[in-house]
Write an enzyme that holds these catalytic residues in place. Sequence first.
Site, PDB file in Angstrom:
ATOM      1  N   LYS A 131      91.665 -15.799 -61.494  1.00  6.24           N
ATOM      2  CA  LYS A 131      90.251 -15.737 -61.094  1.00  6.24           C
ATOM      3  C   LYS A 131      89.733 -14.293 -61.078  1.00  6.24           C
ATOM      4  O   LYS A 131      88.550 -14.043 -61.294  1.00  6.24           O
ATOM      5  CB  LYS A 131      90.110 -16.363 -59.712  1.00  6.24           C
ATOM      6  N   ASP A 137      84.552 -14.831 -45.253  1.00  2.00           N
ATOM      7  CA  ASP A 137      85.518 -15.511 -46.121  1.00  2.00           C
ATOM      8  C   ASP A 137      86.368 -14.475 -46.855  1.00  2.00           C
ATOM      9  O   ASP A 137      85.907 -13.829 -47.789  1.00  2.00           O
ATOM     10  CB  ASP A 137      84.756 -16.397 -47.120  1.00  2.00           C
ATOM     11  N   ASP A 174      87.471 -26.412 -54.943  1.00  6.93           N
ATOM     12  CA  ASP A 174      87.550 -25.004 -54.556  1.00  6.93           C
ATOM     13  C   ASP A 174      88.552 -24.365 -55.504  1.00  6.93           C
ATOM     14  O   ASP A 174      89.759 -24.553 -55.364  1.00  6.93           O
ATOM     15  CB  ASP A 174      88.004 -24.897 -53.094  1.00  6.93           C
ATOM     16  N   GLU A 188      80.953 -20.167 -52.169  1.00  3.01           N
ATOM     17  CA  GLU A 188      82.003 -20.572 -51.247  1.00  3.01           C
ATOM     18  C   GLU A 188      81.576 -20.513 -49.774  1.00  3.01           C
ATOM     19  O   GLU A 188      81.757 -21.492 -49.052  1.00  3.01           O
ATOM     20  CB  GLU A 188      83.275 -19.751 -51.510  1.00  3.01           C
TER      21      GLU A 188
END
Lengths: 211, 632
Positions: free
Chosen positions: B89, B211, B27, B189
């Site tokens: 990211k 999420d 992850d 994800e």
Amino acid sequence: MSEERAEKDGGATAMRDCWSCGTAVAMRAPFCHACGVIQAPQPVDHFTRLNLPARFDLQMADIERQYFGLQRYFHPDRFAAKPARERALSSQHATDLNEAYAVVKDPLRRAEYLLVLKGRPVQGDACSTISDPRVLLEAMEMREELAEAQSATEIEGIIARVEGECEAVLDEVADAFAREAFDLAGRHCIRLRYLTKLAAEAHERRARLEA
Amino acid sequence: MQILEIHEPGETPLPHAEERRPAVGIDLGTTNSLVALSQDQKPEVLCDPDGSAMVPSVVAYPETGEVLVGELARRHLLEEPDLVVSSIKRLMGRGPDDLKRLAGTLPFELEPAEDGRMVRLRIGARRLTPVEISADILRALKARAERALGREIDQAVITVPAYFDDAARTATRDAARLAGLEVLRLVNEPTAAALAYGLDQGAEGLYAIYDLGGGTFDVSILRLEKGVFQVLATGGDAALGGDDFDHAIAERFLAERARQLGAEKLSVAATKQALVTARLAKECLTDRTQGEWVLDLDGRTSRHRLDAGSFEALVAPLVERTIATAKRVLFDARLKPQDVRGVVMVGGSTRVPLVRRKVAELFGREPLANIDPDQVVALGAALQAEALTHGSDTLLLDVTPLSLGIETMGGLVEKVIHRNSTIPVARAQEFTTYQDGQSAMLIHVVQGEREMARQNRSLARFELRGIPPMVAGAARIRVSFAVDADGLLTVSAEEKTTGVAAHVEVKPSYGLTEEEMAAMLRESMEHAREDMEARLLAEARVSADRVLLALRGALRADGGLLDGAERDAIDAAVAKLERSKEGEDRGAIQDAIEELDRATQDFAARRMDRNIAAALKGVSVDQLGRKTGSGE
Ligand SMILES: Nc1ncnc2c1ncn2[C@@H]1O[C@H](COP(=O)(O)OP(=O)(O)OP(=O)(O)O)[C@@H](O)[C@H]1O
Ligand SMILES: [Mg+2]
Ligand SMILES: [Zn+2]
């Protein structure tokens, strides 16, 4: 899509050579019986692809059983550890299955696709070719009503009515197919198209009203 | 190594260690990254020696030339903020245009971007792309996994936000390649979370995964049934997360500060510090109702009070955006909130009480958090890694999050693949020329839902050349799109009447070129050699320590078995090993270990005899093997 696609279309006994071991394999066999390696998918219609009868009255449960069952064999996740060529072939199979499922599970698309297979395709797209004056009038009235609707409740009322209509037309489509009255089925499809489009627009407006 | 065998039998690796090649799940988060391994469908996060599971996605590039990742790098954040990068990211797959939009909100020093090139960050003397920085995080995760498992790892499933576009996915894949990892699959994800949740809890029915992490937001709706995980719809925002909550607080603090101290021009370093404080404040307000925080920036101090109510007012618009997206996704799936059987909360930001309240309100039920929201994505990735390498009965059917299309006349977009299509998917569309004798056609591939091409993400432009002269509208140019199981797009075009063809694997406009990639790979290979040397040296030192430790214990217990000369020989060998251990020569350490081994062979044998004799006194013969095998 692949070079194999161009191979001549075969009947039940048509054969081709396994690309991996060279054994003669039935054209329709997705895996080689000698070495077990995956073969290129065949250009077949969506019903055949899912191993379902080419008919309108199919149960959702049956469609899904076939689709999930076949994807369990062909999905790229099953081939992640295999050589590139096998991975690519699995991806082609999975792509074709996804396309077949998308068409067959949707009653309107299923009906229109069946009519193509029967050689009686529904002409035109969307509402551009409504020639039946009664249907045309109905379409215009509904559209006006939606345009004037102000509140969520009003729009929900329209959605309920349009979706009710859709159900009713679907029954008529099923009935027409049962009697092999394909032209009639085609006319119902045109009405179903604009009703579906209208329902989508109504939902869209309802969602925007909330935002 | 007989001494070791007697004293530390449990520490030598088992002879029948795993033969199959393990693939890990990663992850790669905005704030925190994790690596996990699944065996027999039991996934576990791989921790570092002191037991922590999360690696902060922070990289420090100190002047000494080394690269620090994680907790170590985070400690540098306050001391040398200029040399530390976090939340990288957020820049994956972004081009200069995106950055103009984000300008001022990012605590990064950017190199003025050349046209069509990937952005570079200015970190001390270095100029690094987001891909290289992410690769450094992945390398650290790879090393952690190798240390935990005692073997080399070169395959992984890596998760990406479901809403990541093609450019960001490609960038992630490139980063893995740089780090020496083969990506078995990019998994979304929320889908990974659903997999972990579904397999663990045996859930069946319709589930929503909400999420909200550090930098991205995703919401997916899945149908779980008899081992099939079918994504019905997904949506999100690749630039919305806990970071934005931090920004909102920091802005408020800085505005207050300007009122207290007058206007000032803050350095990038000071901005980073303000963000760290803001994050602290935010996390505190999850458990407490109020607090006071101090900003000590550029040598001046200011104090700031914040209570839970004001914090909620600050972030309410952001939370509302997630709720609107969730509604949109429900709509796309043709579902009502009450159709959903459970809402699984994923990501650290779902700890914020306002988020929980709003989600509960929308779905009319309390959200689920049976599995640690920090770990569930990594666990799912590990499960998928195992499934891909060792087979599985479950079937994962995911979708493409954004529509893909082509720019047509007047800058409009013609969609070729619609969002929420199950992948892999392929579609083709025919276009024609609009001028007589037109011999080339520019194909501009875009991704997004907006009507105008320029409002969407531009993925690639390529030209189909060599179209033979025809009147306008006579050419039939068939453009085919294919999205694979990783969610990556390939486009090809062909003029049907003549067969002129062009084929491109879509390299996003701001992606790395092949040459750049090759240069980086070369460089990282050199680094890898250095890294490998450093690791082997460290390992040699560790084995030296183990040998010395074991020997000291043995001497304490059985030193009486040795005469003076024997003892002197051993002591000399010990001294030599201790000396070489301080040096940088791995070979010398190795040699000293072997020498010590030879010097202690007699001693070890004598001890063995004595231990057996001692053991035999009170032990039956059939217990003997076990007893001697396990030492004292
Ligand atoms: N107790 C808490 N209260 C509020 N926010 C929290 C709490 N704990 C963690 N967070 C926030 O959660 C975020 C990190 O979450 P997480 O680790 O899930 O993100 P990530 O996986 O790194 O990011 P992404 O998935 O967006 O790439 C940070 O913004 C952090 O401040
Ligand atoms: Mg995350
Ligand atoms: Zn064969």
